[in-house]
Design a protein around this motif. Structure first.
Motif, PDB file in Angstrom:
ATOM      1  N   VAL A 107      -5.568  -9.340  -7.015  1.00  0.00           N
ATOM      2  CA  VAL A 107      -4.708  -8.409  -6.587  1.00  0.00           C
ATOM      3  C   VAL A 107      -4.800  -8.600  -5.050  1.00  0.00           C
ATOM      4  N   ASP A 108      -3.709  -8.332  -4.199  1.00  0.00           N
ATOM      5  CA  ASP A 108      -3.684  -8.355  -2.923  1.00  0.00           C
ATOM      6  C   ASP A 108      -4.401  -6.909  -2.376  1.00  0.00           C
ATOM      7  N   LEU A 167       9.958   1.991   0.823  1.00  0.00           N
ATOM      8  CA  LEU A 167       9.535   0.829  -0.209  1.00  0.00           C
ATOM      9  C   LEU A 167      10.572   0.750  -1.369  1.00  0.00           C
ATOM     10  N   ASP A 209      -4.316  -5.454   0.422  1.00  0.00           N
ATOM     11  CA  ASP A 209      -3.471  -4.695   1.436  1.00  0.00           C
ATOM     12  C   ASP A 209      -2.311  -4.031   0.716  1.00  0.00           C
ATOM     13  N   ARG A 210      -1.813  -5.071  -0.293  1.00  0.00           N
ATOM     14  CA  ARG A 210      -0.628  -4.330  -1.042  1.00  0.00           C
ATOM     15  C   ARG A 210      -1.293  -2.960  -2.023  1.00  0.00           C
ATOM     16  N   LEU A 211      -2.262  -3.369  -2.429  1.00  0.00           N
ATOM     17  CA  LEU A 211      -2.782  -2.272  -3.355  1.00  0.00           C
ATOM     18  C   LEU A 211      -3.073  -1.011  -2.445  1.00  0.00           C
ATOM     19  N   TRP A 212      -3.389  -1.023  -1.151  1.00  0.00           N
ATOM     20  CA  TRP A 212      -3.630   0.052  -0.353  1.00  0.00           C
ATOM     21  C   TRP A 212      -2.425   0.723   0.117  1.00  0.00           C
ATOM     22  N   THR A 213      -1.629  -0.136   0.259  1.00  0.00           N
ATOM     23  CA  THR A 213       0.011   0.455   0.457  1.00  0.00           C
ATOM     24  C   THR A 213       0.470   1.239  -0.883  1.00  0.00           C
ATOM     25  N   GLY A 214       0.194   0.721  -2.084  1.00  0.00           N
ATOM     26  CA  GLY A 214       0.487   1.364  -3.272  1.00  0.00           C
ATOM     27  C   GLY A 214      -0.227   2.722  -3.345  1.00  0.00           C
ATOM     28  N   TRP A 272       8.192   1.764  -9.364  1.00  0.00           N
ATOM     29  CA  TRP A 272       6.978   1.842 -10.015  1.00  0.00           C
ATOM     30  C   TRP A 272       6.962   0.738 -11.241  1.00  0.00           C
ATOM     31  N   GLN A 285       5.991  -2.529 -10.752  1.00  0.00           N
ATOM     32  CA  GLN A 285       4.599  -2.920 -10.365  1.00  0.00           C
ATOM     33  C   GLN A 285       3.879  -3.705 -11.679  1.00  0.00           C
TER      34      GLN A 285
END
Length: 377
Positions: free
Chosen positions: A317-318, A376, A320-325, A241, A244
């Motif tokens: 922001v990306d 991750l 897809d990356r945000l959704w993974t986060g 974390w 990020q």
């Protein structure tokens, strides 16, 4: 074992220090409602005798902080105005916890960071004082009684309300995204002390190693086993974390810490505010505050709405990356909800903590939160 020993030593030191503090005479700041005086209120609010002739305590309660609602009597013939004062908790163990994690000080710093024109609705802060020597703090806030609608953790927001909160979080987060202020005036919100880290690990180990409290029946066996990663791999989780992008996060945006003025949401209780990954606030809020069936239908759209809000604030922001986060951050609510439940009704009424755990379990199961977080690291 060493970390546990050091953590216990830190608790012992703070217990003694807090005990001595509570037996001393009046400090620079009032510690409890009985120490509030007309003279101190005049000084704190920068107002003279004509504006503050006296005050009355209307009601008071105490949890992680003591909360006192007061009516201030001003010029003759005027209606008394009401204010909300936050002080050290009455319960000794809660006071020790407040000092160990710097919760009161952190909240004052958060209100100072938000300033006179905050990017998200909050109660207006009339005074925020810190006594560094005693680790004490006092806040004088706008009294929202009668002006705002408050919700309980056992309720659920509807889709429109949830979108409004996500919009508010995007506005907050985009304002402080990767801010240089985390190296200057907001630096205290960007770091944790060694004592905080060790104590946090000690608490997670104590509560999660053998979950047997009043919500144990709500948690499947495989999740009870998986969640031990919070103390077995705590350094790796913290490092993930920490890598990020950081912003100012509320840290505890569940339904009980929200209010609405009309359709506009606001946030209360900034004791856990810190620099962190904004998506953790979004996941924590959504999973705690929207009933699971509705959330499963709308959460992808909620995260997309958050991404759009960040973009409107100049933060790319990306998605897809945000959704993974978001999916990985469902574990954060689980940690908070289960530890709160294991602490018993000292922290939350039992009926409230059962709702929190039910929603947290639903979220980590729906997103395979622990498996994803593990992958991750």
């Amino acid at each position: 074992m060493l970390n546990a020993t050091l953590g216990l030593a830190g608790i012992a030191r703070e217990t003694i220090r807090t005990g001595l503090e509570r037996t001393r005479g009046r400090g620079r700041l009032p510690r409890r409602a009985e120490e509030l005086t007309t003279e101190w209120l005049r000084s704190a609010l920068g107002q003279g005798a004509d504006m503050i002739r006296g005050f009355r305590v209307l009601d008071a309660d105490s949890g992680t902080a003591a909360r006192v609602r007061i009516a201030i009597d001003g010029e003759a013939g005027t209606t008394a105005r009401t204010l909300f004062v936050k002080l050290a908790p009455r319960d000794f163990s809660q006071h020790v916890l407040l000092n160990l994690f710097g919760l009161g000080v952190r909240e004052v710093l958060a209100y100072r960071a938000l300033g006179d024109r905050p990017p998200v609705r909050v109660p207006r802060c009339h005074f925020g004082g810190i006594d560094a020597a005693e680790r004490g703090s006092v806040l004088i806030l706008e009294d929202l009684s009668g002006a705002a609608r408050f919700r309980t953790v056992r309720e659920s927001l509807d889709e429109t309300e949830a979108f409004a909160v996500v919009d508010a979080l995007a506005g907050l987060h985009s304002t402080y995204w990767e801010s240089a202020r985390f190296d200057t005036d907001l630096a205290p919100l960007a770091r944790r002390t060694t004592a905080e880290i060790r104590l946090g690990n000690l608490i997670r180990r104590a509560f999660l190693r053998d979950i047997k409290g009043h919500t144990a029946d709500l948690i499947p066996a495989h999740i009870k086993k998986q969640c031990r990663m919070f103390y077995e791999r705590d350094d790796e989780i913290d490092a993930f974390w920490a890598a990020q992008p950081h912003t100012l996060t509320h840290g505890d945006p569940h339904l009980g810490n929200l209010f609405f003025v009309g359709a506009e949401p606001g946030l209360l209780d900034w004791q856990i505010a810190r620099a962190g990954a904004g998506i953790r606030d979004v996941a924590y809020f959504a999973c705690a505050s929207v009933e699971p069936e509705l959330l499963r239908r709308t959460e992808r759209e909620l995260v997309g709405r958050y991404a759009d809000g960040l973009a409107a604030g100049g933060v790319a922001v990306d998605p897809d990356r945000l959704w993974t986060g978001y999916r990985a951050a469902t574990t954060e609510l689980f940690l908070a909800a289960v530890c709160t439940a294991e602490a018993g009704d000292r922290m939350q009424p039992l009926a409230v903590s059962r709702v929190g755990v039910e929603r947290a379990v639903a979220a980590v199961e729906a997103h395979d939160g622990f498996d994803l977080l593990s992958s991750l690291l």
